[in-house]
Design a protein around this motif. Structure first.
Motif, mmCIF file in Angstrom:
data_model
loop_
_atom_site.group_PDB
_atom_site.id
_atom_site.type_symbol
_atom_site.label_atom_id
_atom_site.label_comp_id
_atom_site.label_asym_id
_atom_site.label_seq_id
_atom_site.Cartn_x
_atom_site.Cartn_y
_atom_site.Cartn_z
ATOM 1 N N SER A 7 0.867 -1.188 -0.116
ATOM 2 C CA SER A 7 0.182 -0.085 -0.126
ATOM 3 C C SER A 7 0.780 1.294 0.098
ATOM 4 O O SER A 7 0.364 2.424 -0.326
ATOM 5 N N LEU A 8 2.134 1.336 0.627
ATOM 6 C CA LEU A 8 2.972 2.273 0.308
ATOM 7 C C LEU A 8 4.054 2.458 -0.705
ATOM 8 O O LEU A 8 4.348 3.203 -1.473
ATOM 9 N N TRP A 9 4.348 0.828 -1.084
ATOM 10 C CA TRP A 9 5.529 0.959 -2.080
ATOM 11 C C TRP A 9 5.060 0.004 -3.222
ATOM 12 O O TRP A 9 6.051 -0.112 -4.274
ATOM 13 N N GLY A 10 4.115 -0.583 -3.386
ATOM 14 C CA GLY A 10 3.846 -1.256 -4.727
ATOM 15 C C GLY A 10 4.241 -2.639 -4.824
ATOM 16 O O GLY A 10 4.504 -3.451 -3.660
ATOM 17 N N SER A 11 4.670 -3.112 -6.080
ATOM 18 C CA SER A 11 5.017 -4.493 -6.132
ATOM 19 C C SER A 11 6.597 -4.716 -5.406
ATOM 20 O O SER A 11 7.449 -3.944 -5.285
ATOM 21 N N GLY A 12 6.577 -6.042 -4.683
ATOM 22 C CA GLY A 12 7.718 -6.245 -4.359
ATOM 23 C C GLY A 12 7.728 -6.321 -2.763
ATOM 24 O O GLY A 12 8.920 -6.944 -2.327
ATOM 25 N N ALA A 13 7.145 -5.591 -2.082
ATOM 26 C CA ALA A 13 7.142 -5.453 -0.816
ATOM 27 C C ALA A 13 6.228 -6.585 0.108
ATOM 28 O O ALA A 13 5.818 -6.110 1.072
ATOM 29 N N ILE A 14 6.219 -7.860 -0.408
ATOM 30 C CA ILE A 14 5.475 -8.854 0.403
ATOM 31 C C ILE A 14 5.983 -9.265 1.706
ATOM 32 O O ILE A 14 5.548 -9.735 2.498
ATOM 33 N N GLY A 15 7.302 -9.204 1.675
ATOM 34 C CA GLY A 15 8.097 -9.519 2.729
ATOM 35 C C GLY A 15 8.669 -8.431 3.870
ATOM 36 O O GLY A 15 8.668 -8.698 4.808
ATOM 37 N N GLY A 16 8.964 -7.346 2.950
ATOM 38 C CA GLY A 16 9.094 -6.082 3.730
ATOM 39 C C GLY A 16 9.847 -5.239 2.977
ATOM 40 O O GLY A 16 10.035 -5.389 1.716
ATOM 41 N N VAL A 17 10.622 -4.346 3.676
ATOM 42 C CA VAL A 17 11.397 -3.082 2.972
ATOM 43 C C VAL A 17 12.655 -3.112 3.916
ATOM 44 O O VAL A 17 12.663 -2.845 4.932
ATOM 45 N N VAL A 18 13.791 -2.809 2.905
ATOM 46 C CA VAL A 18 15.125 -2.562 3.592
ATOM 47 C C VAL A 18 15.350 -1.128 2.783
ATOM 48 O O VAL A 18 15.660 -0.809 1.822
ATOM 49 N N ALA A 19 15.232 -0.123 3.665
ATOM 50 C CA ALA A 19 15.406 1.251 3.261
ATOM 51 C C ALA A 19 16.592 1.734 3.729
ATOM 52 O O ALA A 19 16.974 1.942 5.050
ATOM 53 N N GLN A 20 17.491 2.053 3.174
ATOM 54 C CA GLN A 20 19.191 2.723 2.993
ATOM 55 C C GLN A 20 19.035 4.146 3.230
ATOM 56 O O GLN A 20 18.487 4.627 1.876
ATOM 57 N N ASN A 21 19.478 5.039 3.957
ATOM 58 C CA ASN A 21 19.747 6.323 4.077
ATOM 59 C C ASN A 21 21.085 6.665 4.091
ATOM 60 O O ASN A 21 21.884 6.291 4.984
ATOM 61 N N THR A 22 21.641 7.296 3.037
ATOM 62 C CA THR A 22 22.972 7.831 2.981
ATOM 63 C C THR A 22 23.085 8.898 3.599
ATOM 64 O O THR A 22 22.503 9.730 3.863
ATOM 65 N N LYS A 23 24.554 9.142 3.850
ATOM 66 C CA LYS A 23 25.065 10.185 4.724
ATOM 67 C C LYS A 23 24.774 11.582 3.856
ATOM 68 O O LYS A 23 24.762 11.750 2.529
ATOM 69 N N SER A 24 24.993 12.579 4.692
ATOM 70 C CA SER A 24 24.804 13.939 3.939
ATOM 71 C C SER A 24 25.811 14.953 4.974
ATOM 72 O O SER A 24 26.232 14.449 6.039
ATOM 73 N N ALA A 25 26.213 16.142 4.440
ATOM 74 C CA ALA A 25 27.065 17.123 5.281
ATOM 75 C C ALA A 25 26.315 17.487 6.705
ATOM 76 O O ALA A 25 27.119 17.510 7.544
ATOM 77 N N ALA A 26 25.092 17.519 6.594
ATOM 78 C CA ALA A 26 24.327 17.823 7.942
ATOM 79 C C ALA A 26 24.540 16.520 9.005
ATOM 80 O O ALA A 26 24.528 17.168 10.331
ATOM 81 N N ASP A 27 24.806 15.529 8.640
ATOM 82 C CA ASP A 27 25.209 14.331 9.524
ATOM 83 C C ASP A 27 26.417 14.738 10.390
ATOM 84 O O ASP A 27 26.502 14.079 11.430
ATOM 85 N N PHE A 28 27.356 15.573 9.700
ATOM 86 C CA PHE A 28 28.750 15.506 10.352
ATOM 87 C C PHE A 28 29.107 16.687 11.139
ATOM 88 O O PHE A 28 29.884 17.062 11.814
ATOM 89 N N LEU A 29 28.201 18.012 10.412
ATOM 90 C CA LEU A 29 28.928 19.291 10.749
ATOM 91 C C LEU A 29 27.978 19.727 11.890
ATOM 92 O O LEU A 29 26.703 19.793 11.830
ATOM 93 N N ALA A 30 28.713 20.473 12.703
ATOM 94 C CA ALA A 30 27.846 20.946 14.042
ATOM 95 C C ALA A 30 27.533 22.344 13.626
ATOM 96 O O ALA A 30 27.809 22.840 12.616
ATOM 97 N N THR A 31 26.519 23.052 14.326
ATOM 98 C CA THR A 31 26.110 24.171 13.972
ATOM 99 C C THR A 31 27.128 25.210 14.107
ATOM 100 O O THR A 31 27.861 25.416 14.972
#
Length: 669
Positions: A123-147
């Motif tokens: 209902s969220l992703w369509g075909s292929g997700a009858i077992g589940g979803v593995v969602a990978q989120n890559t790094k970005s500059a905001a993950d490393f730099l402090a204010t």
């Protein structure tokens, strides 16, 4: 999910991660009716995994498939794997699926987090997700730099004793203001590795398991105004290896040695618009292109294969806040193409013939979340998909459509207990390969007078192949406590599920009757009897000051709904315990992991395989000093499988990796 505030949710924070991708809605784990596991960057650094699958292996009802070679490993969720588990990277689908080849190419070093949604999610992703979803989120500059910081980077070196594996990685990143043009952020992140043959338990070498390669990620983001962002990202990975054509087994008469070069590339363009003064507008649009190319040389047979997958896809959705109701709606679609080229150099093919095919899919979906009051909330979703498979070389096609509804109800019974139940209807459309493969599956060479001419098993097409369908029912209890014994937190999550899967698509290989004239050996994909998957997972985490313990347990039972026989490829019961203690004012973290996997004695009729229980013990250490002269340094050390256990997961042919000592050092600047 929009919910009223509750005391326990406000008190317990460390164990209540926010899911940002897998459910397509930002929501806390404690507030969703779905079963979700999150592996953050801290856990990724501690485990130093060689593959995404290894990063997830300690979670309940999640297993690693396809043996110990990292390049071929996949993820199994509640007994379902391969194309039945959808893989995404930064929200873009990864649809590559081809025979026994690997499909998880992302280097965990480039990940900020990985989220796993257990259970059907069409209902969220369509075909292929009858077992589940593995969602990978890559790094970005905001993950490393402090204010206030505008520029930084890191260099990292890692080494593993098993296979003498070395890995070098690094990144540069920055954020800056461009006068009246707005804010710009950028990141370049990459890694290279080199590994010799790995060792399984008892110091035995697994032949043809060496590999080398590298990965790279580049991102550029522009925020011309508050609430508006444009981002373009590009990534690529390359792997070179000499492995069996099916890397989950050893080289044999029907499994030749292959020199394989794999290159996976992606370009993604994202646009988001979320003005703070307009609750009706939270727009996200994504356009992406994936290309996966396998170049293979069957070194003992002078045969060259090239297999290329391409995906061009898009997604547009908007979220509107209407009082106590959140409405998400959108459209998406993609076009997959597969093209294979076989060069026999004058020899007989003895393998699948050329494939030239396309899969076209488009879908429309909506999800509504209603906070009825502070205690009750409901989420409902429905999606429509239309899909078409086209074989250009056979000049034939097949099309179909599917509706995927879902419903979830959440009840905050008290400040410390949340109960929920849900229903999901999901599907997986058959692929071009499953419908339209031709040529030879495998060949057995001549065996004297017994088989003087050898034997080849050939593919048969099946244009009438139907989509798999899943109907999942699930109940979840989430308990959250704080200040039980002072400075402590406790989180307990318990899920019970039943997933009924109809029209399972399975590869059927006729039994060889050697020596009988006229008997045809064939392989085809067919819809088989319905399956019933039942089970549960229990996850418990507790923190007292600087000490932490987590316990994950999962079990799944799979049966044929018609005759009651057990199904193959269902994982054994698994218990994982992780205990850690921070010392020296938090500079050092010492930890140990224990994994117990039970016998798998739930076997189909006439199956005489034996899969024994095994125990694994790991230790790990993380040192991140706070002293000024050592600021930016981090060292991770681990010993996996200390006892050098010789073990094999249920349904796997190869034994898994033996003792492995890992060491990595990273310096941020």
């Amino acid at each position: 999910m929009v919910m009223g505030s509750s005391a326990h949710a406000q008190q317990v924070t460390e164990f209540d991660e926010v899911v940002v991708t897998a459910t397509r809605v930002n929501e806390k784990v404690s507030q969703t009716s779905r079963s979700v596991a999150v592996v953050d960057e801290q856990k990724l650094q501690e485990s130093q995994p060689a593959s995404v699958a290894q990063a997830l292996k300690n979670q309940a009802n999640i297993s690693v498939t396809n043996g110990p070679r990292a390049s071929s490993q996949g993820v199994e969720i509640r007994g379902l794997s391969g194309p039945r588990v959808l893989q995404t990277i930064d929200g873009a689908r990864q649809n590559t699926s081809s025979g026994h080849r690997g499909t998880y190419f992302m280097d965990p070093e480039l990940l900020h987090s990985a989220e796993v949604l257990r259970g059907p999610s069409s209902s969220l992703w369509g075909s292929g997700a009858i077992g589940g979803v593995v969602a990978q989120n890559t790094k970005s500059a905001a993950d490393f730099l402090a204010t206030g910081d505008t520029f930084g980077g890191y260099v990292k070196q890692g080494y593993e004793t098993n296979g003498d594996r070395t890995k070098t990685s690094g990144a540069l990143y920055g954020i800056g203001e461009l006068a009246e043009l707005g804010r710009v952020d950028w990141l370049f992140n990459g890694s290279v590795f080199d590994s010799n043959n790995i060792k399984i338990g008892n110091d035995q070498i697994l032949a043809n398991s060496a590999s080398d390669g590298g990965s790279g990620l580049a991102k550029l983001g522009w925020e011309p105004s508050d609430g508006q962002r444009i981002q373009v990202s590009a990534r690529q990975s390359k792997i070179d290896e000499r492995v069996p054509s099916n890397p989950a087994v050893a080289v044999g008469n029907s499994v030749p040695l292959v020199k394989r070069k794999t290159q996976d590339s992606n370009v993604t363009l994202d646009y988001s618009l979320n003005p703070t003064d307009n609750p009706l507008l939270d727009l996200n649009a994504t356009l992406y292109w994936n290309d996966t190319d396998y170049d293979e040389d069957r070194v003992t047979k002078q045969q060259i294969d090239s297999t290329e997958y391409q995906t061009l896809g898009f997604s547009i959705n908007n979220s509107s806040q209407l009082g106590n109701t959140t409405l998400l709606y959108g459209v998406d679609g993609y076009k997959d193409s597969i093209k294979t080229v076989r060069d026999d150099n004058g020899q007989q093919g003895q393998r699948p013939e050329n494939i030239d095919g396309e899969t076209s899919v488009w879908g429309a979906f909506t999800r509504v979340d209603v906070a009825i009051n502070e205690r009750w909330a409901v989420d409902a979703a429905v999606r429509y998909d239309s899909f078409n498979n086209q074989s250009n070389n056979l000049n034939t096609s097949a099309d179909n459509s599917a509706f995927s509804p879902s419903l979830g109800v959440v009840w905050n019974t008290t400040d410390w207990l949340t109960l929920s139940m849900r229903y999901d209807h999901a599907f997986r459309a058959p692929s071009v390969e499953e419908m339209f493969s031709t040529g030879s599956h495998y060949c057995i060479p001549p065996l004297g007078n017994f088989l003087p001419n050898g034997l080849c098993n050939t593919f048969e097409i099946n244009p009438d192949l139907k989509a798999e369908e899943a109907k999942n029912k699930e109940i979840k209890a989430d308990l959250r406590f704080a200040q039980l014994a002072g400075d402590d937190e406790l989180a307990i999550t318990f899920n019970v599920f039943r997933n009924d899967v109809d029209d399972f698509i399975e590869q059927s290989v006729s039994n060889p009757l050697m020596g009988i004239p006229g008997f045809e050996q064939t392989t085809s994909w067919n819809n088989v009897d319905a399956a019933k998957l039942t089970g549960f997972e229990l996850s418990t985490r507790y923190r007292y000051k600087q000490a932490r313990v987590s316990i994950n347990y999962g079990q799944t039972e799979g049966k044929d709904k018609d005759n009651g026989d057990y199904l193959a490829n269902i994982p054994a019961k698994k218990l994982a315990i992780d205990l850690s203690q921070a010392i020296m004012q938090g500079d050092i973290k010492l930890g140990t992991r224990f994994t117990y996997v039970a016998d798998q004695d739930q076997l189909p009729a006439n199956n005489n395989n034996q899969y024994d229980a095994y125990k694994l013990w790991d230790v790990y250490l993380a040192w991140e000093p706070t002293r000024a002269n050592l600021e930016g340094l981090r060292v991770d050390f681990a010993i996996e499988n200390i006892g050098d256990e010789e073990y094999r997961q249920a349904w796997q042919t190869l034994y898994d990796q033996g003792r492995n000592v890992k060491l990595s050092a990273r310096y941020n600047f």
